[in-house]
Design a protein around this motif. Structure first.
Motif, PDB file in Angstrom:
ATOM      1  N   SER A  31       0.824  -1.210   0.000  1.00 48.02           N
ATOM      2  CA  SER A  31       0.000   0.000   0.000  1.00 48.02           C
ATOM      3  C   SER A  31       0.858   1.260   0.000  1.00 48.02           C
ATOM      4  O   SER A  31       0.605   2.212  -0.753  1.00 48.02           O
ATOM      5  N   ARG A  35       1.104   4.006  -3.021  1.00 50.60           N
ATOM      6  CA  ARG A  35       0.669   5.357  -2.683  1.00 50.60           C
ATOM      7  C   ARG A  35       1.782   6.386  -2.865  1.00 50.60           C
ATOM      8  O   ARG A  35       1.509   7.571  -3.084  1.00 50.60           O
ATOM      9  N   GLU A 100      -5.127  -2.860   0.373  1.00 49.65           N
ATOM     10  CA  GLU A 100      -6.132  -1.822   0.184  1.00 49.65           C
ATOM     11  C   GLU A 100      -5.619  -0.692  -0.699  1.00 49.65           C
ATOM     12  O   GLU A 100      -6.350  -0.166  -1.543  1.00 49.65           O
ATOM     13  N   GLN A 104      -7.239   0.241  -4.321  1.00 46.00           N
ATOM     14  CA  GLN A 104      -7.827   1.558  -4.549  1.00 46.00           C
ATOM     15  C   GLN A 104      -7.347   2.155  -5.865  1.00 46.00           C
ATOM     16  O   GLN A 104      -8.120   2.804  -6.580  1.00 46.00           O
ATOM     17  N   ASP A 108      -9.708   3.232  -8.967  1.00 46.41           N
ATOM     18  CA  ASP A 108      -9.641   4.557  -9.596  1.00 46.41           C
ATOM     19  C   ASP A 108      -9.522   4.469 -11.118  1.00 46.41           C
ATOM     20  O   ASP A 108      -9.913   5.400 -11.833  1.00 46.41           O
ATOM     21  N   CYS A 117     -11.401  -7.130  -1.685  1.00 41.79           N
ATOM     22  CA  CYS A 117     -10.187  -6.915  -0.893  1.00 41.79           C
ATOM     23  C   CYS A 117     -10.017  -8.099   0.042  1.00 41.79           C
ATOM     24  O   CYS A 117     -10.577  -8.137   1.150  1.00 41.79           O
TER      25      CYS A 117
END
Length: 225
Positions: A31, A35, A100, A104, A108, A117
């Protein structure tokens, strides 16, 4: 790709596949990696990471005329395989991904119909028997990732006559403790038990960072057939 970028990609990926971290730590690492914006820079399709391209081409060969098949992308990540499938006209695709942050990013991109998930064989969301025409795994096989027992789950969720497709780094067959002398013998045992039959085992170059990959394609059998 320059040498520094290549090394960064290899180092980051090695941390994700470390044997010294827990499942929770691994998911948190994924994650944070995505990110940060570095994941898709490090694992660039057509550059460092070609496995998703191989996966998309395999599905296209297997189902050239049926674009409406239901596909489960296992360990979907940020949607690399989903992008390849969408570009080839497949839109009935679901994502299964335990991180997660990565899921995500896939959400998107608006690639998948359903986003789950969870880990393969997990308990958060139950997937019915014979739910899909095809499952595809690319990047989900490795140290601390999908165990050998995951093969049974792949078979369970695919309809008789459907396909299980696995794309992974070739060396993991021999260097990952969970797979060494276990994964391919189990594949053969499942064939002997008439759970599936192998259609392809193809070694290909530059799966990731110059490392060769292997593509497995299995056809799920009807009970007793």
């Amino acid at each position: 790709m320059d040498t520094l970028s290549h090394n960064n990609a290899y180092d980051h990926n090695s941390q994700a596949f470390s044997a010294d971290i827990t499942i929770t730590e691994r998911m948190d690492y994924y994650s944070k990696w995505c990110r940060s914006g570095d994941y898709e820079k490090d694992l660039s399709k057509g550059g460092t990471y070609n496995g998703p391209i191989i996966a998309g081409e395999a599905i296209s060969r297997l189902y050239p005329d049926d674009k409406n098949i239901r596909i489960l992308d296992i360990a979907a990540g940020t949607g690399y395989v989903g992008e390849e499938l969408r570009n080839k006209g497949y839109h009935n695709v679901d994502a299964l991904e335990p991180s997660e942050g990565m899921l995500q990013q896939a959400i998107d991109k608006n690639i998948y119909k359903t986003h789950i998930c969870d880990i393969l064989g997990g308990t958060s969301v139950h997937i019915n028997d014979d739910e899909y025409d095809c499952t595809i795994v690319c990047g989900g096989m490795g140290e601390g990732h999908i165990p050998c027992s995951g093969l049974n789950e792949m078979i369970r969720v695919v309809k008789p006559g459907g396909v299980v497709c696995i794309v992974m780094r070739e060396e993991y067959l021999f260097t990952v403790s969970e797979y060494k002398d276990r994964l391919e013998p189990l594949m053969k045992q499942l064939e002997d038990d008439e759970k599936w039959e192998i259609s392809d085992r193809i070694i290909f170059p530059n799966h990731f960072a110059g490392k060769s990959g292997v593509l497995f394609v299995f056809r799920v059998k009807c009970d007793g057939v």
